[in-house]
Design an enzyme around this catalytic site. Structure first.
Site, PDB file in Angstrom:
ATOM      1  N   LEU A 100      -4.157   6.917   1.642  1.00  0.00           N
ATOM      2  CA  LEU A 100      -5.361   6.894   2.287  1.00  0.00           C
ATOM      3  C   LEU A 100      -5.713   5.266   2.463  1.00  0.00           C
ATOM      4  O   LEU A 100      -5.204   4.388   1.893  1.00  0.00           O
ATOM      5  CB  LEU A 100      -6.587   7.300   1.359  1.00  0.00           C
ATOM      6  CG  LEU A 100      -6.353   8.904   1.087  1.00  0.00           C
ATOM      7  CD1 LEU A 100      -7.458   8.915  -0.199  1.00  0.00           C
ATOM      8  CD2 LEU A 100      -6.547   9.661   2.067  1.00  0.00           C
ATOM      9  N   ASP A 101      -5.987   4.895   3.868  1.00  0.00           N
ATOM     10  CA  ASP A 101      -6.071   3.731   4.367  1.00  0.00           C
ATOM     11  C   ASP A 101      -7.382   2.903   3.573  1.00  0.00           C
ATOM     12  O   ASP A 101      -8.154   3.601   2.808  1.00  0.00           O
ATOM     13  CB  ASP A 101      -6.289   3.583   5.808  1.00  0.00           C
ATOM     14  CG  ASP A 101      -7.582   3.865   6.194  1.00  0.00           C
ATOM     15  OD1 ASP A 101      -8.624   4.042   5.525  1.00  0.00           O
ATOM     16  OD2 ASP A 101      -7.553   4.477   7.459  1.00  0.00           O
ATOM     17  N   TYR A 102      -7.538   1.671   3.690  1.00  0.00           N
ATOM     18  CA  TYR A 102      -8.233   0.869   2.980  1.00  0.00           C
ATOM     19  C   TYR A 102      -9.738   1.252   2.897  1.00  0.00           C
ATOM     20  O   TYR A 102     -10.159   1.121   1.948  1.00  0.00           O
ATOM     21  CB  TYR A 102      -8.202  -0.620   3.648  1.00  0.00           C
ATOM     22  CG  TYR A 102      -8.728  -1.612   2.794  1.00  0.00           C
ATOM     23  CD1 TYR A 102      -8.245  -2.259   1.446  1.00  0.00           C
ATOM     24  CD2 TYR A 102      -9.967  -2.252   2.873  1.00  0.00           C
ATOM     25  CE1 TYR A 102      -9.007  -3.296   0.689  1.00  0.00           C
ATOM     26  CE2 TYR A 102     -10.712  -3.212   2.434  1.00  0.00           C
ATOM     27  CZ  TYR A 102     -10.040  -3.610   1.221  1.00  0.00           C
ATOM     28  OH  TYR A 102     -10.530  -4.646   0.360  1.00  0.00           O
TER      29      TYR A 102
END
Length: 234
Positions: A100-102
């Protein structure tokens, strides 16, 4: 057993990450530098960075409600907070399954079970993952139908068909549930960009029918035996 699968089962990295570690020459089998495609037998001595890896593996499975502001890696060259910091004391060497991105929140599984990680992330398995998405303003039926049918998010990269349902809307924002069976980099954000919409909140809320119920943001727990069995049979 292939060397990348062996490393994944040790919790070193995913199969893809293990391939990179092998390519860097950090792994030896019986004193010889391992090559992609090498096989490992129970009698073989396998070293990673000079340290012996045991053939006996105790699998661990964790479910994290990932907050935004951290990355889904074991370590980060930019010294950002990683999801590994949420593991309880005494946890074994596990790795995040997928990313999952930042700025994205929600369901993340961490394990040293390479087979389960492969099952959940391999595109051909089409494991459904449900996301809560909030975008600015309203979205038309025509725009939704474009997204459902698949859109080109990069040159030559077209998304698979997906399910999208509006759950709340007003002039300021729209909330939707979106179900994907693939996991391209920043896929959902790029999808909405193709129809002129900006995502200001994104959270993965389900893998299959497994949910985050009862798990607060930033909290982590072990998966139950029943949950592990369910994921292995998706």
């Amino acid at each position: 057993m292939r060397i990348n699968k062996f490393l994944a089962e040790q919790g070193v990295a995913s199969r893809r990450g293990s391939d990179q570690i092998i390519a860097e020459g950090r792994v030896t089998i019986n004193g010889k530098t391992a090559q992609a495609g090498d096989n490992v037998e129970p009698s073989d001595t396998v070293l990673l960075d000079g340290k012996t890896l045991s053939h006996k593996v105790k699998y661990e499975y964790y479910l994290l409600n990932k907050p935004k502001g951290c990355v889904c890696t074991v370590s980060d060259e930019k010294d950002r907070k990683t999801v590994m910091e949420f593991l309880p004391a005494g946890a074994g060497r596990v790795f995040p399954v997928g990313r999952l991105d930042y700025a994205t929140e929600g369901m993340l599984i961490l394990t040293n079970d390479g087979e389960l990680a492969f099952r959940l992330t391999a595109p051909q398995n089409e494991i459904p993952k449900t996301y809560l998405v909030r975008i600015e303003g309203v979205i038309s039926d025509a725009q939704l139908n474009r997204l459902r049918a698949g859109v080109e998010i990069e040159r030559g990269v077209i998304t698979n068909k997906c399910k999208i349902n509006v759950i709340e809307t007003n002039k300021q924002y729209t909330k939707l549930h979106l179900v994907l069976t693939e996991g391209k980099n920043r896929e959902i954000r790029k999808m909405f960009e193709t129809v002129g919409k900006s995502v200001d909140f994104l959270k993965r809320i389900k893998i299959g029918e497994l949910t985050l119920t009862g798990l607060d943001r930033g909290a982590i727990r072990k998966l139950t035996q029943e949950e592990v069995f369910y994921l292995k049979n998706l």
